[in-house]
Write a protein that holds these residues in place. Sequence first.
Motif, PDB file in Angstrom:
ATOM      1  N   LEU A 194       0.660  -1.141   0.150  1.00  0.00           N
ATOM      2  CA  LEU A 194      -0.081   0.100  -0.056  1.00  0.00           C
ATOM      3  C   LEU A 194       0.824   1.249   0.004  1.00  0.00           C
ATOM      4  CD1 LEU A 194      -2.648  -0.854   2.794  1.00  0.00           C
ATOM      5  CD2 LEU A 194      -3.095  -1.177   0.308  1.00  0.00           C
ATOM      6  N   THR A 195       0.322   2.337  -0.590  1.00  0.00           N
ATOM      7  CA  THR A 195       1.156   3.569  -0.742  1.00  0.00           C
ATOM      8  C   THR A 195       0.736   4.406   0.778  1.00  0.00           C
ATOM      9  OG1 THR A 195      -0.692   4.635  -1.839  1.00  0.00           O
ATOM     10  CG2 THR A 195       1.079   3.561  -3.199  1.00  0.00           C
ATOM     11  N   LYS A 196       1.327   5.297   0.880  1.00  0.00           N
ATOM     12  CA  LYS A 196       0.872   6.079   1.972  1.00  0.00           C
ATOM     13  C   LYS A 196      -0.471   6.516   2.276  1.00  0.00           C
ATOM     14  CE  LYS A 196       2.818   9.569   5.260  1.00  0.00           C
ATOM     15  NZ  LYS A 196       3.825  10.547   5.634  1.00  0.00           N
ATOM     16  N   PRO A 197      -0.760   7.417   1.109  1.00  0.00           N
ATOM     17  CA  PRO A 197      -2.358   7.925   1.027  1.00  0.00           C
ATOM     18  C   PRO A 197      -3.326   6.693   1.127  1.00  0.00           C
ATOM     19  CG  PRO A 197      -0.918   8.769  -0.686  1.00  0.00           C
ATOM     20  CD  PRO A 197      -0.254   7.799  -0.242  1.00  0.00           C
ATOM     21  N   GLN A 198      -2.907   5.547   0.521  1.00  0.00           N
ATOM     22  CA  GLN A 198      -4.155   4.461   0.504  1.00  0.00           C
ATOM     23  C   GLN A 198      -4.014   3.839   2.038  1.00  0.00           C
ATOM     24  OE1 GLN A 198      -2.462   1.584  -2.208  1.00  0.00           O
ATOM     25  NE2 GLN A 198      -2.912   2.793  -3.803  1.00  0.00           N
ATOM     26  N   PHE A 199      -2.733   3.868   2.737  1.00  0.00           N
ATOM     27  CA  PHE A 199      -2.790   3.339   4.104  1.00  0.00           C
ATOM     28  C   PHE A 199      -3.651   4.501   5.095  1.00  0.00           C
ATOM     29  CE2 PHE A 199      -0.658   3.543   8.261  1.00  0.00           C
ATOM     30  CZ  PHE A 199      -0.658   2.333   8.738  1.00  0.00           C
ATOM     31  N   ASN A 200      -3.162   5.553   4.794  1.00  0.00           N
ATOM     32  CA  ASN A 200      -4.033   6.655   5.645  1.00  0.00           C
ATOM     33  C   ASN A 200      -5.596   6.544   5.271  1.00  0.00           C
ATOM     34  OD1 ASN A 200      -1.720   7.573   6.734  1.00  0.00           O
ATOM     35  ND2 ASN A 200      -1.478   9.168   5.103  1.00  0.00           N
ATOM     36  N   MET A 201      -5.811   6.070   4.133  1.00  0.00           N
ATOM     37  CA  MET A 201      -7.333   6.104   3.706  1.00  0.00           C
ATOM     38  C   MET A 201      -8.130   5.076   4.487  1.00  0.00           C
ATOM     39  SD  MET A 201      -9.264   5.543   0.137  1.00  0.00           S
ATOM     40  CE  MET A 201      -8.609   3.877  -0.080  1.00  0.00           C
ATOM     41  N   PHE A 202      -7.332   3.689   4.333  1.00  0.00           N
ATOM     42  CA  PHE A 202      -7.713   2.575   5.145  1.00  0.00           C
ATOM     43  C   PHE A 202      -7.708   2.738   6.788  1.00  0.00           C
ATOM     44  CE2 PHE A 202      -6.220   0.138   1.156  1.00  0.00           C
ATOM     45  CZ  PHE A 202      -7.606  -0.329   0.982  1.00  0.00           C
TER      46      PHE A 202
END
Length: 384
Positions: A194-202
């Motif tokens: 996961l990218t950082k934006p994806q990690f923060n979104m989850f």
Amino acid sequence: MKEMNEKQQGAAMEDMAAANKSANEPKQAVVQEEAEVDMMKYLLMLWEQRRRIIKITAVFMLVGLVAALMETRIYTAKMTFAPESSNASRSGGLSSMAAMLGIGGLQLNNGPDAYNVLFYPDIVSSTPFLADLVDVSVVTKEGERMTYAEYLQNDERWSLTSLPMKALGGIISLFTEKKEKPVITRDSIDLFHLTKPQFNMFKAMRLSLQMTVDKKTGESEITCTASDPFVAAIVLDSARAHLQRYVTDYRTSKARANLVNYTKMADEAYKKYREASDALAYFQDHNKGLISNAVLTESNRLQNELNIASQVYTQMKQQEEVAKGKVYEDNPILAVIQPASVPMQSSNSRKKILLVYTFLGFMAASAWVLRKELLSLIPLSGRQ
């Protein structure tokens, strides 16, 4: 003599205990009286400094009012449902069906459900489950349509504590080039990396979507929080539908695999049955009118092969039909008790924020007035 001495010693002990008790009672009364005097002294000190206490409390109340007005309203949508319980009676229909088809020896799965309802909260918070909600279409209160991922990327929540960081971010943005945020879709997500934006979104999705289960009754509740009430209700209903599909796919995976196997075996058995039938018909057509032991023996052999192929095909076809019924029977049912609806009131009450700040202000002002007395209660070793 010994008895007289023992009696005298016992009487002496009782007299000593009574004397100690009578001596301790005045001390306890003095301690209690001193505590009451100290409390009255503290209350008098607070009363004398009431104007200062009121001023400090008013300052905190003003800060609480500002914080309450700046706080982004959060709405919570709730849904309650009761999942179907797994028990042995569920397979009674298929057992009767198997008996009518003459395959009573077929063993059906009567054991407990492998996907217990207590695991549902873990499913809802899992990354694969949340990834399937990324492309859910939501409509805001203003009528704007977007995906749930786009809503999360554009959702900015304001509060008094987040104001310094937002101000610092705004200042930094003046000296840096503004970059457009990449749109997150289900196809762009690699669950392994996961990218950082994806990690923060989850992370934000896990905080927003919560599920609790009553261990005694199995009654479950899903909640979804969002700054938009319509988004909270839509995402909650989509999560319930996706959970239904997720559990259904798991619960029926074994039955669907068995159905594929039985269908394949039934097709192979039918192929062998047709081959045996064609071989017998061909032999009978080409040896019509011939009477010999060799012809009769070969005819009987071909007829026996045809009978065996017919029985095998019949058995496989019956098990295929039972497997089809098992697929439908294993579909779980989530009986919705309270469906999702658009929340009318926010879950973070502004009155509560104001009361908390007011209480903190009163406690801080009281501690400031009584600071010397409170410090005197601390032992010298602790202060050092």
